[in-house]
Scaffold this motif. Sequence first.
Motif, PDB file in Angstrom:
ATOM      1  N   PRO A  27      -2.438  -1.947  16.139  1.00  0.00           N
ATOM      2  CA  PRO A  27      -1.546  -3.136  15.362  1.00  0.00           C
ATOM      3  C   PRO A  27      -0.287  -2.500  14.493  1.00  0.00           C
ATOM      4  O   PRO A  27       0.279  -3.286  13.926  1.00  0.00           O
ATOM      5  CB  PRO A  27      -2.764  -3.170  14.410  1.00  0.00           C
ATOM      6  N   TRP A  28       0.017  -1.270  14.525  1.00  0.00           N
ATOM      7  CA  TRP A  28       1.079  -0.875  13.756  1.00  0.00           C
ATOM      8  C   TRP A  28       2.315  -1.054  14.192  1.00  0.00           C
ATOM      9  O   TRP A  28       2.544  -0.819  15.298  1.00  0.00           O
ATOM     10  CB  TRP A  28       0.857   0.520  13.389  1.00  0.00           C
ATOM     11  N   ASP A  29       3.256  -1.939  13.582  1.00  0.00           N
ATOM     12  CA  ASP A  29       4.675  -2.089  13.871  1.00  0.00           C
ATOM     13  C   ASP A  29       5.550  -1.066  12.977  1.00  0.00           C
ATOM     14  O   ASP A  29       5.593  -1.062  11.643  1.00  0.00           O
ATOM     15  CB  ASP A  29       5.062  -3.340  13.468  1.00  0.00           C
ATOM     16  N   PRO A  30       6.331  -0.142  13.691  1.00  0.00           N
ATOM     17  CA  PRO A  30       7.142   0.798  12.829  1.00  0.00           C
ATOM     18  C   PRO A  30       7.781   0.186  11.736  1.00  0.00           C
ATOM     19  O   PRO A  30       8.470   0.669  10.796  1.00  0.00           O
ATOM     20  CB  PRO A  30       7.829   1.165  13.967  1.00  0.00           C
ATOM     21  N   ALA A  31       8.383  -1.185  11.784  1.00  0.00           N
ATOM     22  CA  ALA A  31       9.357  -1.664  11.017  1.00  0.00           C
ATOM     23  C   ALA A  31       8.571  -1.984   9.737  1.00  0.00           C
ATOM     24  O   ALA A  31       9.332  -2.152   8.562  1.00  0.00           O
ATOM     25  CB  ALA A  31       9.744  -3.258  11.332  1.00  0.00           C
ATOM     26  N   LEU A  32       7.184  -1.901   9.607  1.00  0.00           N
ATOM     27  CA  LEU A  32       6.508  -1.957   8.266  1.00  0.00           C
ATOM     28  C   LEU A  32       7.080  -1.025   7.433  1.00  0.00           C
ATOM     29  O   LEU A  32       6.909  -1.083   6.087  1.00  0.00           O
ATOM     30  CB  LEU A  32       4.906  -1.778   8.485  1.00  0.00           C
ATOM     31  N   THR A  33       7.205   0.058   8.004  1.00  0.00           N
ATOM     32  CA  THR A  33       7.638   1.481   7.043  1.00  0.00           C
ATOM     33  C   THR A  33       8.922   1.100   6.314  1.00  0.00           C
ATOM     34  O   THR A  33       8.981   1.299   5.031  1.00  0.00           O
ATOM     35  CB  THR A  33       7.885   2.546   7.920  1.00  0.00           C
ATOM     36  N   HIS A  34       9.729   0.252   6.621  1.00  0.00           N
ATOM     37  CA  HIS A  34      11.126  -0.058   6.067  1.00  0.00           C
ATOM     38  C   HIS A  34      10.730  -1.402   5.125  1.00  0.00           C
ATOM     39  O   HIS A  34      11.273  -1.553   4.198  1.00  0.00           O
ATOM     40  CB  HIS A  34      12.117  -0.126   7.044  1.00  0.00           C
ATOM     41  N   ASP A  35      10.217  -2.332   5.879  1.00  0.00           N
ATOM     42  CA  ASP A  35      10.166  -3.806   5.499  1.00  0.00           C
ATOM     43  C   ASP A  35       9.025  -3.749   4.159  1.00  0.00           C
ATOM     44  O   ASP A  35       9.288  -4.523   3.105  1.00  0.00           O
ATOM     45  CB  ASP A  35       9.698  -4.841   6.440  1.00  0.00           C
ATOM     46  N   ALA A  36       8.056  -3.120   4.157  1.00  0.00           N
ATOM     47  CA  ALA A  36       7.057  -3.136   3.022  1.00  0.00           C
ATOM     48  C   ALA A  36       7.485  -2.779   1.686  1.00  0.00           C
ATOM     49  O   ALA A  36       7.336  -3.425   0.668  1.00  0.00           O
ATOM     50  CB  ALA A  36       5.823  -2.521   3.420  1.00  0.00           C
ATOM     51  N   PRO A  37       8.505  -1.597   1.613  1.00  0.00           N
ATOM     52  CA  PRO A  37       8.831  -1.335   0.393  1.00  0.00           C
ATOM     53  C   PRO A  37       9.918  -2.440  -0.437  1.00  0.00           C
ATOM     54  O   PRO A  37       9.796  -2.683  -1.448  1.00  0.00           O
ATOM     55  CB  PRO A  37       9.631  -0.027   0.583  1.00  0.00           C
ATOM     56  N   LEU A  38      10.698  -2.954   0.449  1.00  0.00           N
ATOM     57  CA  LEU A  38      11.677  -4.019   0.181  1.00  0.00           C
ATOM     58  C   LEU A  38      10.888  -5.332  -0.526  1.00  0.00           C
ATOM     59  O   LEU A  38      11.227  -5.704  -1.619  1.00  0.00           O
ATOM     60  CB  LEU A  38      12.586  -4.485   1.241  1.00  0.00           C
ATOM     61  N   ALA A  39       9.986  -5.808   0.213  1.00  0.00           N
ATOM     62  CA  ALA A  39       8.926  -6.855  -0.361  1.00  0.00           C
ATOM     63  C   ALA A  39       8.333  -6.578  -1.784  1.00  0.00           C
ATOM     64  O   ALA A  39       8.302  -7.384  -2.598  1.00  0.00           O
ATOM     65  CB  ALA A  39       7.944  -7.130   0.654  1.00  0.00           C
ATOM     66  N   ALA A  40       7.902  -5.244  -1.757  1.00  0.00           N
ATOM     67  CA  ALA A  40       6.969  -4.753  -2.817  1.00  0.00           C
ATOM     68  C   ALA A  40       8.338  -4.762  -4.022  1.00  0.00           C
ATOM     69  O   ALA A  40       7.862  -4.982  -5.303  1.00  0.00           O
ATOM     70  CB  ALA A  40       6.517  -3.203  -2.546  1.00  0.00           C
ATOM     71  N   VAL A  41       9.237  -4.224  -3.903  1.00  0.00           N
ATOM     72  CA  VAL A  41      10.306  -3.952  -4.958  1.00  0.00           C
ATOM     73  C   VAL A  41      10.910  -5.274  -5.439  1.00  0.00           C
ATOM     74  O   VAL A  41      10.881  -5.560  -6.673  1.00  0.00           O
ATOM     75  CB  VAL A  41      11.431  -2.963  -4.642  1.00  0.00           C
ATOM     76  N   LEU A  42      10.939  -6.194  -4.313  1.00  0.00           N
ATOM     77  CA  LEU A  42      11.498  -7.627  -4.756  1.00  0.00           C
ATOM     78  C   LEU A  42      10.306  -8.212  -5.840  1.00  0.00           C
ATOM     79  O   LEU A  42      10.646  -8.994  -6.689  1.00  0.00           O
ATOM     80  CB  LEU A  42      11.617  -8.433  -3.360  1.00  0.00           C
ATOM     81  N   LEU A  43       8.963  -8.120  -5.371  1.00  0.00           N
ATOM     82  CA  LEU A  43       8.265  -8.705  -6.086  1.00  0.00           C
ATOM     83  C   LEU A  43       8.101  -8.362  -7.603  1.00  0.00           C
ATOM     84  O   LEU A  43       7.952  -9.113  -8.539  1.00  0.00           O
ATOM     85  CB  LEU A  43       6.527  -8.496  -5.413  1.00  0.00           C
ATOM     86  N   LEU A  44       7.979  -6.906  -7.942  1.00  0.00           N
ATOM     87  CA  LEU A  44       8.046  -6.344  -9.065  1.00  0.00           C
ATOM     88  C   LEU A  44       9.407  -6.609  -9.754  1.00  0.00           C
ATOM     89  O   LEU A  44       9.454  -6.705 -11.056  1.00  0.00           O
ATOM     90  CB  LEU A  44       7.666  -4.756  -8.965  1.00  0.00           C
ATOM     91  N   THR A  45      10.604  -6.865  -9.062  1.00  0.00           N
ATOM     92  CA  THR A  45      11.643  -7.142  -9.753  1.00  0.00           C
ATOM     93  C   THR A  45      11.745  -8.657 -10.313  1.00  0.00           C
ATOM     94  O   THR A  45      11.994  -8.702 -11.464  1.00  0.00           O
ATOM     95  CB  THR A  45      13.016  -6.856  -8.861  1.00  0.00           C
ATOM     96  N   VAL A  46      11.239  -9.534  -9.721  1.00  0.00           N
ATOM     97  CA  VAL A  46      11.504 -10.801  -9.977  1.00  0.00           C
ATOM     98  C   VAL A  46      10.421 -11.282 -11.150  1.00  0.00           C
ATOM     99  O   VAL A  46      10.414 -12.225 -11.965  1.00  0.00           O
ATOM    100  CB  VAL A  46      11.173 -11.997  -9.146  1.00  0.00           C
ATOM    101  N   THR A  47       9.165 -10.486 -11.393  1.00  0.00           N
ATOM    102  CA  THR A  47       8.369 -10.830 -12.282  1.00  0.00           C
ATOM    103  C   THR A  47       8.666  -9.762 -13.397  1.00  0.00           C
ATOM    104  O   THR A  47       8.057  -9.743 -14.457  1.00  0.00           O
ATOM    105  CB  THR A  47       6.844 -10.385 -11.791  1.00  0.00           C
ATOM    106  N   SER A  48       9.759  -9.090 -13.470  1.00  0.00           N
ATOM    107  CA  SER A  48      10.169  -8.215 -14.572  1.00  0.00           C
ATOM    108  C   SER A  48      10.568  -8.765 -15.777  1.00  0.00           C
ATOM    109  O   SER A  48      10.898 -10.097 -15.715  1.00  0.00           O
ATOM    110  CB  SER A  48      11.193  -7.299 -13.913  1.00  0.00           C
TER     111      SER A  48
END
Length: 452
Positions: free
Chosen positions: A315-336
Amino acid sequence: MTRSATGRVRPAAAVAALTLLWLLTRAVMLWLLTHDHLPWLGAGGVTHEPERLYTRWRESLDDGSYPSGDPLWQYPPGAGAALLLPGLLLPRLPYPWAFTALTLAADAAVTAALVRTGLTRHARGDGERSLLGALLWTAGLPLLLHLPLARFDVQVTALAVLALLVARRLPRLGGALAALGALAKAWPALVLAGTEPGRTTRRAWTSAGITAVTLLALLTSLFADALSFVRQQGGRGVQIESLGGTLLSFASHAGWPGRVRYQYGAMELVGPGVGVVAAASLTLTAASFALIVLWRLRVVRATRAAARAAAPHGPWDPALTHDAPLAAVLLLTVTSRVISPQYMIWLLGLSAVCLTLRRSAQRPVALLVVAATAVSALAYPVLYDEVVARTWTGCLVMAVRNGLLVAAAALSCVRLARLTPGRADEPHEGPGPASRGAGHAPTATPQGPPPG
């Protein structure tokens, strides 16, 4: 540019064009830095940090102690190393210019790494690469005017970008680089959120842990008050540029009696209800972090289920390696409680990494990040007096910038969920190769909640 017989721009021409663009834009940024005294460039506010604040902190570090008595010192111990390096490596230059030179070197390293990655074809099954990431970083960073040259966020972002680019091939090195960045500004630890479960994750996370503990022990033994930043961070309030700050600024037009005060190195709002807004921001940040952890657990469960079922493609898509950090940092940025303009440097770097991979689902998110970056330069330094005064112009500029960031975070999480293991549909539409699961029955893995 010279094109090949297939109509594509030849790599040599593309690299030459990117090099010229980098040289021109960085020359403009340096010119802006030398003219920081102009009112529309901040009237000296941007260069205040390397010329006075960083210089003062460096002097304290030279004496063997972190600036624990300074309420503006709010960074993990690794930031001290970033501030010492300019003087150690370029001792003959005045400290502010040595700092700028090292910042440009880190910027060039990011650009070179993105170009090299963009020219790599079908590395380890990742799919076709692209130079769009290098273009985004080269053209996107100058949208912040000269601010990136006067903050050490470029150096920290360089460590995060390099960690992401090598994480699949060299997980131990990726983990070590992520740890070095996290010891300076914490957020680079999130670049390991998308490592492939199994051996890659174990190697990357173990290396990160060993590196962090070793360096922290070294810094603690060499300098006094290495952990004093925790006390300063706990005292921070609601910065005027945060999402909560924007809401309170609009509330002032409806009669809210609060005011703006300079404290903890930023313009913060004080008055009735500010404590509630700060608590809400912290609660949302904790909830976002919990969602990231839950998403990660879901990925691990789905991967293990596929391994037990001996799925031929997994089930693993290599794009997850790059995409997940962007989503995570965006989430923590907008709630900062903060959202300083230099936060956009982080998001530009992570977006650029995503765009090196044609399979990435984050391309529209990267466009929103670029738009938010451009508006950030309006908010600071161009129209910062309007923002601080909470005029309608200042409020609207901040509403647009923060609205773009919220939209980017929401879209990023939605598109990340489409790549997440356990879904029955295709990961995303894009110019890259077809999904690895095409033609096979979807894995019967329970589908958990999206990351946001």
